[in-house]
Design a protein around this motif. Structure first.
Motif, PDB file in Angstrom:
ATOM      1  N   GLU A  57      48.224  44.043  32.238  1.00 29.03           N
ATOM      2  CA  GLU A  57      48.114  44.847  33.291  1.00 29.03           C
ATOM      3  C   GLU A  57      47.083  44.127  34.529  1.00 29.03           C
ATOM      4  OE1 GLU A  57      47.344  48.982  32.382  1.00 29.03           O
ATOM      5  OE2 GLU A  57      49.342  49.473  31.435  1.00 29.03           O
ATOM      6  N   THR A  58      46.086  43.562  33.960  1.00 26.73           N
ATOM      7  CA  THR A  58      45.046  42.818  34.610  1.00 26.73           C
ATOM      8  C   THR A  58      45.551  41.790  35.273  1.00 26.73           C
ATOM      9  OG1 THR A  58      43.267  43.697  33.280  1.00 26.73           O
ATOM     10  CG2 THR A  58      42.731  41.679  34.754  1.00 26.73           C
ATOM     11  N   VAL A  59      46.279  40.910  34.614  1.00 27.37           N
ATOM     12  CA  VAL A  59      47.438  39.616  35.083  1.00 27.37           C
ATOM     13  C   VAL A  59      47.878  39.951  36.114  1.00 27.37           C
ATOM     14  CG1 VAL A  59      48.455  37.868  34.430  1.00 27.37           C
ATOM     15  CG2 VAL A  59      46.459  38.337  32.899  1.00 27.37           C
ATOM     16  N   LYS A  60      48.951  41.147  35.754  1.00 27.18           N
ATOM     17  CA  LYS A  60      49.968  41.489  36.921  1.00 27.18           C
ATOM     18  C   LYS A  60      49.275  41.954  38.157  1.00 27.18           C
ATOM     19  CE  LYS A  60      53.701  43.052  33.818  1.00 27.18           C
ATOM     20  NZ  LYS A  60      54.449  44.355  33.161  1.00 27.18           N
ATOM     21  N   SER A  61      47.971  42.824  37.948  1.00 29.84           N
ATOM     22  CA  SER A  61      47.585  43.260  39.255  1.00 29.84           C
ATOM     23  C   SER A  61      46.907  41.876  40.111  1.00 29.84           C
ATOM     24  CB  SER A  61      46.205  44.115  38.754  1.00 29.84           C
ATOM     25  OG  SER A  61      45.627  44.299  39.778  1.00 29.84           O
ATOM     26  N   THR A 102      42.874  32.575  35.085  1.00 31.11           N
ATOM     27  CA  THR A 102      41.991  32.902  33.814  1.00 31.11           C
ATOM     28  C   THR A 102      40.495  33.280  34.083  1.00 31.11           C
ATOM     29  OG1 THR A 102      43.476  31.781  32.371  1.00 31.11           O
ATOM     30  CG2 THR A 102      41.239  32.260  31.470  1.00 31.11           C
ATOM     31  N   PRO A 103      39.830  32.401  35.103  1.00 30.95           N
ATOM     32  CA  PRO A 103      38.475  32.728  35.512  1.00 30.95           C
ATOM     33  C   PRO A 103      38.394  34.335  35.956  1.00 30.95           C
ATOM     34  CG  PRO A 103      38.713  30.458  35.916  1.00 30.95           C
ATOM     35  CD  PRO A 103      40.222  31.336  35.574  1.00 30.95           C
ATOM     36  N   GLU A 104      39.328  34.635  36.933  1.00 30.16           N
ATOM     37  CA  GLU A 104      39.290  35.778  37.668  1.00 30.16           C
ATOM     38  C   GLU A 104      39.465  36.966  36.827  1.00 30.16           C
ATOM     39  OE1 GLU A 104      41.129  38.039  41.736  1.00 30.16           O
ATOM     40  OE2 GLU A 104      41.471  35.837  41.290  1.00 30.16           O
ATOM     41  N   ALA A 105      40.428  36.847  35.900  1.00 35.39           N
ATOM     42  CA  ALA A 105      40.939  38.022  34.941  1.00 35.39           C
ATOM     43  C   ALA A 105      39.791  38.029  33.806  1.00 35.39           C
ATOM     44  CB  ALA A 105      41.928  37.515  34.087  1.00 35.39           C
TER      45      ALA A 105
END
Length: 188
Positions: free
Chosen positions: A124-128, A156-159
């Motif tokens: 969900e985080t990656v999708k967002s 990846t860093p932001e997630a």
């Protein structure tokens, strides 16, 4: 002539539209393994495994003690006593096998149950992040054959930030943490 101009215009429009599409990639395995929730899941699984191993060991100790007694005294027992003791040993062996099979299944199910919400949260985080960034594709670096870092953004860093993963934590440092815990456990 009009037809050639029209085809050329459509081709240019298609190339331009494709060039404006944004692509991203992410190391999903890294996210899953390094999330704080994964640490909690590993600790729970480890505790359950340790408890299961202790139970298994006590069952083996019981079997070994009774087998040793059987070997030492079998020649002095009556056939009825010997048969009863043999049946008892066979029953203990059966319980050990059943325990081993059921505990393996239970531990696997526990791991699945504990990891499912972790996978879901990371997904969900990656999708967002992908939606917010306007990316049309996000590719997992662990399953892609090739990713051009010049044409794809690493999410990846932001997630990691969104998921609360400590800045300096890596898969290598996680591996070292796990090895240190195992070494400490063996030293006990």
């Amino acid at each position: 002539m009009k037809r050639i101009v029209m085809v050329a215009a459509l081709a240019i429009a298609s190339v331009t539209a494709f060039a404006q599409q944004k692509f991203a990639h992410v190391n999903f395995t890294e996210l899953i393994q390094l999330m704080p929730e994964a640490d909690e899941a590993r600790a729970t699984i480890e505790a359950s495994s340790k408890e299961a191993q202790e139970t298994f060991n006590s069952m083996l100790e019981e079997y070994n003690a009774k087998y040793k007694t059987y070997e030492q005294k079998a020649s002095a027992w009556t056939p009825a006593v010997r048969e009863t003791k043999e049946k008892e040993l066979v029953e203990i062996e059966r319980r050990i096998q059943e325990f081993r099979q059921s505990i393996d299944q239970e531990l696997q199910q526990q791991q699945t149950n504990l990891m499912a919400p972790i996978y879901q949260k990371a997904n969900e985080t990656v999708k967002s992040l992908a939606k917010a960034g306007g990316y049309i594709y996000v590719i997992d670096v662990n399953t892609a054959l090739y990713i051009d870092p010049e044409q794809s953004v690493d999410l990846t860093p932001e997630a990691r930030k969104v998921l609360g993963i400590a800045e300096g934590r890596t898969l290598e440092s996680l591996s070292q943490e796990i090895q240190a815990k195992q070494a400490a456990a063996q030293a006990e």
